[in-house]
Design a protein around this motif. Structure first.
Motif, short mmCIF file in Angstrom:
data_model
loop_
_atom_site.label_atom_id
_atom_site.label_comp_id
_atom_site.label_asym_id
_atom_site.label_seq_id
_atom_site.Cartn_x
_atom_site.Cartn_y
_atom_site.Cartn_z
N LYS A 58 0.67 -1.17 0.11
CA LYS A 58 -0.17 0.02 -0.08
C LYS A 58 0.87 1.34 -0.05
O LYS A 58 0.37 2.33 -0.56
CB LYS A 58 -1.09 0.06 1.18
CG LYS A 58 -2.03 -0.98 1.18
CD LYS A 58 -3.04 -0.75 2.36
CE LYS A 58 -4.10 -1.66 2.00
NZ LYS A 58 -5.18 -1.86 3.32
N ARG A 59 2.07 1.14 0.39
CA ARG A 59 2.88 2.37 0.57
C ARG A 59 3.25 3.10 -0.89
O ARG A 59 3.36 1.95 -1.93
CB ARG A 59 4.18 1.78 1.18
CG ARG A 59 5.25 3.10 1.54
CD ARG A 59 6.30 2.61 1.89
NE ARG A 59 6.17 1.80 2.90
CZ ARG A 59 7.18 0.88 3.80
NH1 ARG A 59 8.49 0.72 3.21
NH2 ARG A 59 6.90 0.21 4.85
N GLU A 60 3.17 4.01 -1.22
CA GLU A 60 3.55 4.50 -2.59
C GLU A 60 4.79 4.15 -3.10
O GLU A 60 5.80 4.41 -2.46
CB GLU A 60 3.14 6.01 -2.75
CG GLU A 60 3.20 6.54 -4.10
CD GLU A 60 2.88 8.00 -3.99
OE1 GLU A 60 2.89 8.64 -4.98
OE2 GLU A 60 2.66 8.52 -2.99
N SER A 61 4.69 3.47 -4.16
CA SER A 61 6.25 2.97 -4.96
C SER A 61 6.74 4.35 -5.71
O SER A 61 6.14 5.07 -6.28
CB SER A 61 6.00 1.92 -5.80
OG SER A 61 7.19 1.49 -6.40
N ASN A 62 8.09 4.21 -5.35
CA ASN A 62 8.79 5.18 -6.45
C ASN A 62 9.74 4.37 -7.50
O ASN A 62 10.80 4.95 -7.99
CB ASN A 62 9.66 6.21 -5.71
CG ASN A 62 10.75 5.65 -5.16
OD1 ASN A 62 10.84 4.41 -4.82
ND2 ASN A 62 11.92 6.35 -4.44
N VAL A 63 9.47 3.21 -7.69
CA VAL A 63 10.37 2.30 -8.57
C VAL A 63 9.63 1.99 -9.67
O VAL A 63 8.64 1.64 -10.02
CB VAL A 63 10.54 1.01 -7.82
CG1 VAL A 63 11.45 0.06 -8.74
CG2 VAL A 63 11.18 0.99 -6.50
N VAL A 119 5.79 -1.68 -7.68
CA VAL A 119 6.34 -0.87 -8.63
C VAL A 119 5.29 0.21 -8.99
O VAL A 119 4.13 0.07 -9.12
CB VAL A 119 6.99 -1.52 -9.76
CG1 VAL A 119 8.14 -2.39 -9.39
CG2 VAL A 119 5.86 -2.11 -10.41
N MET A 120 5.64 1.40 -9.58
CA MET A 120 4.92 2.46 -10.18
C MET A 120 4.45 2.39 -11.61
O MET A 120 3.58 2.95 -11.87
CB MET A 120 5.23 3.65 -9.71
CG MET A 120 6.51 4.25 -10.27
SD MET A 120 7.09 5.86 -10.02
CE MET A 120 5.79 6.65 -10.72
N GLY A 121 5.49 1.73 -12.10
CA GLY A 121 5.18 1.58 -13.43
C GLY A 121 6.22 0.53 -14.15
O GLY A 121 7.12 0.33 -13.76
N ILE A 122 5.53 0.01 -15.60
CA ILE A 122 6.37 -0.94 -16.24
C ILE A 122 6.67 -0.44 -17.59
O ILE A 122 5.82 -0.19 -18.25
CB ILE A 122 5.70 -2.45 -16.12
CG1 ILE A 122 5.50 -3.00 -14.84
CG2 ILE A 122 6.64 -3.43 -16.89
CD1 ILE A 122 4.61 -4.06 -14.82
N ARG A 303 5.86 9.32 -19.29
CA ARG A 303 4.33 8.67 -19.53
C ARG A 303 3.83 8.30 -18.14
O ARG A 303 2.59 8.29 -17.84
CB ARG A 303 4.50 7.59 -20.74
CG ARG A 303 3.44 6.83 -20.85
CD ARG A 303 2.38 7.63 -21.82
NE ARG A 303 2.91 8.15 -23.05
CZ ARG A 303 2.82 7.39 -24.29
NH1 ARG A 303 2.29 6.11 -24.28
NH2 ARG A 303 3.35 7.93 -25.39
N ILE A 304 4.65 7.44 -17.52
CA ILE A 304 4.48 6.88 -16.25
C ILE A 304 4.06 8.07 -15.38
O ILE A 304 3.21 8.04 -14.34
CB ILE A 304 5.47 6.05 -15.53
CG1 ILE A 304 5.64 4.85 -16.56
CG2 ILE A 304 5.12 5.62 -14.31
CD1 ILE A 304 4.41 3.99 -16.91
N GLU A 305 5.01 8.92 -15.30
CA GLU A 305 4.63 10.41 -14.64
C GLU A 305 3.19 10.94 -14.75
O GLU A 305 2.60 11.34 -13.98
CB GLU A 305 5.73 11.31 -14.57
CG GLU A 305 5.68 12.49 -14.01
CD GLU A 305 5.57 12.42 -12.39
OE1 GLU A 305 5.36 13.46 -11.90
OE2 GLU A 305 6.12 11.49 -11.86
N ASP A 306 2.70 11.07 -15.86
CA ASP A 306 1.44 11.54 -16.49
C ASP A 306 0.51 10.57 -15.77
O ASP A 306 -0.64 11.38 -15.24
CB ASP A 306 1.47 11.68 -17.90
CG ASP A 306 2.22 12.58 -18.46
OD1 ASP A 306 2.68 13.50 -17.64
OD2 ASP A 306 2.29 12.70 -19.81
#
Length: 339
Positions: A58-63, A119-122, A303-306
Motif C-alpha cells: 500500500k505504500r506509494e512506490s517510487n520504482v 512498482v509504480m510503472g512498467i 508517460r508513467i509520471e503523467d
C-alpha cells in the motif's frame, strides 16, 4: 512454512496478481467462480494474510521497472540511459529485468518478477507479449508502456515509425543508383519486422523495382543473423546494396563480406537501422537510419509520471522521429572504389 499467494495461484491455476485482488476484495478482472476457487484454496492451504506485506504494497512506490528483451542487440542500453536520466529527475529508482523476446515462459517469469513487487510503472523494451502474458500485465493494474515497438491495437507505446524506417533505408540506396537491394536479419514475427518489410517493399515498388524473395534473409536482429545472411547471399551475389535491420546485423554483414573478399562499399553498400555508437566505431563507419532511443527512454518515464498525476493516459501512442546519417558504408553505384 505458511502458504503464500503464489501457492494459491499454482493450486487454482491463475496469476498471483489475481489471487491478491480476490483476497483484497478488489472486484476487477476476475469472475465469481474464480473468486470462489481462490478463497477455497486459501482456506485449504491455511493461508494467513501477511499484514506487513500488505502495508508495504500500500505504500506509494517510487520504482520503475524496465523489462528488456534478451536478444543480443545493443540499442537497449541507450533506452535504459534515457529512462535512468529521467527517473533521477523525478526521484524514482529503476530496476531492470531481462526476458526472452518471444519465449512465453521467459516473458511470464520476468513479468511476475516485476508484478509481485511494489512498482509504480512498467516499461517493456522491444518485447511483443503473447496474449496470456499481455492479459497478465493488464490484470496487474500497474501502468505500463512498450518502448521501441509499435502495435496495431490500443496498446500504449513509444517507438519509431518502423514502416517509415524501412522505406527510408531502402530509398537511400535507390537514390544512390542501386536496383538490387537485400533486406537482412528481419524477424518472422509481427510488428517491427512486418512494418519494416512493408516500408522496404513500398520503396522498391515506387522505383519500379520488382521484388525478389531471395533478397530477404530472416533473423533475430543479432550479429549472427548478419553473418548468416551474408553467407546466404554469397560472394557472387548480384546485390549491390543491403538494408540491415539493426546495427549488429550490419556489422555481421560487414565482417562476413570482408571474409568473402567483398569490398564495402565498393562491391556492396550497407545501410543500418538503429544508428547507435556501433556505427561509428567500425570501419568503414556505417550509414544509418538513426533512432532516438534515449528520447524513447525519457518519454517512457514521462508517460508513467503523467499516469501517476492524472490517473489516465492521454497520449496513448507516440512516434519518435528518425534521421538519416550518411557515413562510409554507402556509395553511388557508379563509384566502385572505397577510399
Amino acid at each position: 512454512m505458511s502458504a503464500t499467494i503464489k501457492d494459491i495461484a499454482n493450486k487454482v491455476g491463475v496469476a498471483p496478481s489475481t489471487v491478491s485482488r480476490v483476497l483484497s476484495n478488489k472486484t476487477k478482472y476476475y469472475n465469481s467462480l474464480t473468486a470462489e476457487k481462490v478463497k477455497k484454496a486459501a482456506e485449504e492451504l491455511g493461508y494467513k494474510k501477511n499484514q506487513a506485506a500488505v502495508e508495504l504494497v500500500k505504500r506509494e512506490s517510487n520504482v520503475i521497472a524496465a523489462v528488456v528483451s534478451s536478444v543480443k542487440t545493443n540499442f537497449a542500453g541507450e533506452i535504459i540511459d534515457g529512462i535512468q536520466e529521467e527517473a533521477l529527475k523525478h526521484g524514482y529508482d529503476l530496476i531492470v529485468v531481462y526476458a526472452g523476446s518471444a519465449d512465453s515462459d521467459e516473458q511470464k517469469r520476468a513479468l511476475l518478477t516485476v508484478i509481485e513487487r511494489p512498482v509504480m510503472g512498467i516499461l517493456l523494451l522491444s518485447i511483443a507479449l503473447g496474449e496470456d502474458n499481455l492479459k497478465l500485465l493488464k490484470e496487474s493494474q500497474i501502468p505500463y508502456c512498450f518502448l521501441s515497438m509499435a502495435f496495431d491495437d490500443n496498446r500504449p507505446f513509444i517507438s519509431s515509425d518502423d514502416e517509415e524506417v524501412g522505406y527510408k533505408a531502402t530509398k537511400l540506396l535507390i537514390d544512390k543508383g542501386h536496383r538490387k537491394i537485400g533486406l537482412a536479419g528481419i524477424d518472422k514475427f509481427p510488428y517491427t519486422g512486418r512494418l519494416r518489410l512493408q516500408g522496404y517493399k513500398k520503396a522498391l515498388d515506387e522505383a519500379g523495382i520488382v521484388f525478389q524473395e531471395d533478397w530477404i534473409q530472416t533473423g533475430d536482429y543479432s550479429y549472427l543473423s548478419g553473418e548468416k545472411a551474408m553467407d546466404q547471399y554469397g560472394k557472387d551475389t548480384d546485390l549491390t546494396g543491403i538494408v540491415a535491420v539493426s546495427d549488429m546485423v550490419a556489422i555481421g554483414l560487414l565482417n562476413k563480406a570482408r571474409n568473402l573478399g567483398l569490398n564495402v562499399p565498393g562491391d556492396l553498400s550497407i545501410v543500418s537501422i538503429d544508428g547507435t555508437e556501433m556505427c561509428r566505431i567500425v570501419q568503414p563507419q556505417l550509414t544509418s537510419i538513426s533512432q532516438n532511443f534515449f528520447e524513447m527512454g525519457k518519454s517512457g518515464v514521462q508517460r508513467i509520471e503523467d499516469i501517476k498525476k492524472h490517473k489516465k493516459l492521454v497520449n496513448l501512442q507516440q512516434m519518435i522521429p528518425t534521421r538519416i546519417e550518411e557515413r562510409q558504408s554507402t556509395t553511388q553505384k557508379e563509384n566502385l572504389t572505397y577510399f
